[in-house]
Design an enzyme around this catalytic site. Sequence first.
Site, short mmCIF file in Angstrom:
data_model
loop_
_atom_site.label_atom_id
_atom_site.label_comp_id
_atom_site.label_asym_id
_atom_site.label_seq_id
_atom_site.Cartn_x
_atom_site.Cartn_y
_atom_site.Cartn_z
N GLY A 185 -9.34 7.33 3.78
CA GLY A 185 -10.01 7.99 4.92
C GLY A 185 -9.04 8.63 5.89
O GLY A 185 -9.27 9.76 6.36
N ASP A 220 -8.57 12.93 -11.27
CA ASP A 220 -8.27 12.94 -12.71
C ASP A 220 -7.70 14.30 -13.11
O ASP A 220 -6.78 14.39 -13.94
CB ASP A 220 -9.54 12.64 -13.52
CG ASP A 220 -10.13 11.28 -13.14
OD1 ASP A 220 -9.35 10.32 -13.00
OD2 ASP A 220 -11.36 11.20 -12.96
N HIS A 273 -15.39 8.54 -14.47
CA HIS A 273 -14.18 8.21 -13.74
C HIS A 273 -13.84 6.73 -13.89
O HIS A 273 -13.88 5.96 -12.94
CB HIS A 273 -14.31 8.59 -12.25
CG HIS A 273 -13.09 8.21 -11.46
ND1 HIS A 273 -11.87 8.84 -11.63
CD2 HIS A 273 -12.88 7.25 -10.53
CE1 HIS A 273 -10.97 8.29 -10.84
NE2 HIS A 273 -11.55 7.31 -10.15
N1 LIG Z 1 -12.93 8.60 -6.89
C1 LIG Z 1 -11.65 8.36 -6.98
O1 LIG Z 1 -10.92 9.04 -7.71
C2 LIG Z 1 -11.02 7.28 -6.17
C3 LIG Z 1 -9.62 7.25 -6.00
C4 LIG Z 1 -9.07 6.25 -5.22
C5 LIG Z 1 -9.88 5.27 -4.64
N2 LIG Z 1 -11.23 5.34 -4.83
C6 LIG Z 1 -12.11 4.36 -4.20
O2 LIG Z 1 -12.26 4.67 -2.81
C7 LIG Z 1 -12.65 3.49 -2.10
C8 LIG Z 1 -11.82 3.34 -0.83
O3 LIG Z 1 -10.48 3.12 -1.15
P1 LIG Z 1 -9.39 2.89 0.02
O4 LIG Z 1 -8.07 2.73 -0.66
O5 LIG Z 1 -9.54 3.92 1.08
O6 LIG Z 1 -9.88 1.49 0.59
P2 LIG Z 1 -9.59 0.86 2.05
O7 LIG Z 1 -9.98 -0.57 2.00
O8 LIG Z 1 -8.20 1.20 2.48
O9 LIG Z 1 -10.57 1.66 3.00
C9 LIG Z 1 -11.94 1.56 2.88
C10 LIG Z 1 -12.55 1.77 4.23
O10 LIG Z 1 -13.98 1.68 4.07
C11 LIG Z 1 -14.45 1.05 5.25
N3 LIG Z 1 -15.79 0.53 5.05
C12 LIG Z 1 -16.20 -0.60 4.46
N4 LIG Z 1 -17.54 -0.72 4.52
C13 LIG Z 1 -17.99 0.38 5.16
C14 LIG Z 1 -19.25 0.85 5.55
N5 LIG Z 1 -20.37 0.16 5.29
N6 LIG Z 1 -19.32 2.02 6.21
C15 LIG Z 1 -18.22 2.74 6.48
N7 LIG Z 1 -16.99 2.35 6.14
C16 LIG Z 1 -16.87 1.18 5.50
C17 LIG Z 1 -13.43 -0.02 5.58
O11 LIG Z 1 -13.55 -0.44 6.93
C18 LIG Z 1 -12.14 0.73 5.28
O12 LIG Z 1 -11.64 1.36 6.43
C19 LIG Z 1 -12.49 2.35 -3.10
O13 LIG Z 1 -13.74 2.01 -3.63
C20 LIG Z 1 -11.61 2.94 -4.19
O14 LIG Z 1 -11.78 2.31 -5.43
C21 LIG Z 1 -11.80 6.31 -5.57
O1 LIG Z 2 -7.93 3.26 -9.92
C1 LIG Z 2 -8.60 3.00 -8.93
O2 LIG Z 2 -9.13 1.91 -8.75
C2 LIG Z 2 -8.76 4.02 -7.84
C3 LIG Z 2 -9.15 5.38 -8.34
O3 LIG Z 2 -10.33 5.36 -9.07
C4 LIG Z 2 -8.07 6.09 -9.08
O4 LIG Z 2 -8.34 6.68 -10.12
O5 LIG Z 2 -6.92 6.06 -8.61
#
Ligand SMILES: NC(=O)c1ccc[n+]([C@@H]2O[C@H](COP(=O)([O-])OP(=O)(O)OC[C@H]3O[C@@H](n4cnc5c(N)ncnc54)[C@H](O)[C@@H]3O)[C@@H](O)[C@H]2O)c1
Ligand SMILES: O=C(O)C[C@H](O)C(=O)O
Length: 340
Positions: A41, A177, A204
Amino acid sequence: MLRSIKSLTTSPSSHILRRGYASEAAPDRKVAVLGAAGGIGQPLALLMKLNPLVSSLALYDIANTPGVAADVSHINTRSEVSGYSGEAELGKALEGADVVIIPAGVPRKPGMTRDDLFNINAGIVKGLCQAIAKYCPQALVNMISNPVNSTVPIAAEVFKKAGTYDPKRLFGVTTLDVVRAKTFYAGKAKVPVAEVNVPVVGGHAGITILPLFSQATPKANLSDAEITALTKRTQDGGTEVVEAKAGKGSATLSMAYAGAIFADACLKGLNGAPDVVECSYVQSTITELPFFASKVRLGKNGVEEVLGLGPLSDYEKEGLEKLKPQLQSSIEKGIKFANQ
Ligand SMILES: NC(=O)c1ccc[n+]([C@@H]2O[C@H](COP(=O)([O-])OP(=O)(O)OC[C@H]3O[C@@H](n4cnc5c(N)ncnc54)[C@H](O)[C@@H]3O)[C@@H](O)[C@H]2O)c1
Ligand SMILES: O=C(O)C[C@H](O)C(=O)O
């Protein structure tokens, strides 16, 4: 609203606008980031603040948003930044949003699959999507929270229940990806990375991520073994980062970059730019699976066209058949959860 911060440096006479970096003709666009204080974020908030297509940037999290919003708001670019903290402020964060980006939820630790995040993240995503249906049903939703293969079907079901579902407006963000496939291919093929294009289809998670290196450009003469290794590295890219971070989360910086690219494409599409094409996990009929990632043409209403797969190598055809049962079961899991 805990805090509403107006950028002081976005007057029409500001340096950036005078240089034409931010087109003054660009329509006003509000982008909301849900989970804005997290690992993804925060850098994503920064990158969206740098995007001249954004006029209003709403940063929402359950905690710690005011600091992030105050910090980002001092950057002298077009958008006005507002921070919202806690559920009572979610509606305000969402009202009028054109694009909602969701990186809210827990990340993986070593040894976990993305599906291991389901129990926590499914509920988070469901709640956020109920609010989107209420406060900004027209917004384009960019789902980052994992497991994307299930969270997108959850969002679809929530929107259906609320009577607001428009499949053209719901996207699973699979751009990371593509970013990885481009980087790894450029390294192996020894071609300039900025010129590389590689579609990545499927979903994904693990083998559901199917990079189509047979369609990669610029063309290179890679061996079957090299293509297999590149495919595996792309599929395991997330795990590579999770292991390197050794318990401190998953990809955040590269994900913020990828999320910013995809949101920018959505904004360009909304603004009527021609030929905006990105891969994304969307409602689809190009295979028998109801959701599938492929190239998508973006336009004023979101998805303008889901593009076909194009010619596949035998290796890719095999990969496609292998991923289908896994992706199908993740989709069903999401649908079942949303309807419980
Ligand atoms: N699609 C992709 O390619 C991809 C890549 C990387 C990570 N992700 C996913 O993204 C998500 C976040 O990862 P991150 O590293 O930022 O995690 P993080 O724990 O650093 O941050 C997550 C944030 O979400 C907030 N949060 C929790 N519940 C919430 C709610 N109800 N409303 C609003 N905010 C809320 C937390 O307070 C925190 O600030 C994970 O599920 C991760 O697996 C996806
Ligand atoms: O691998 C993970 O859990 C986070 C994300 O989906 C990624 O591809 O980096």
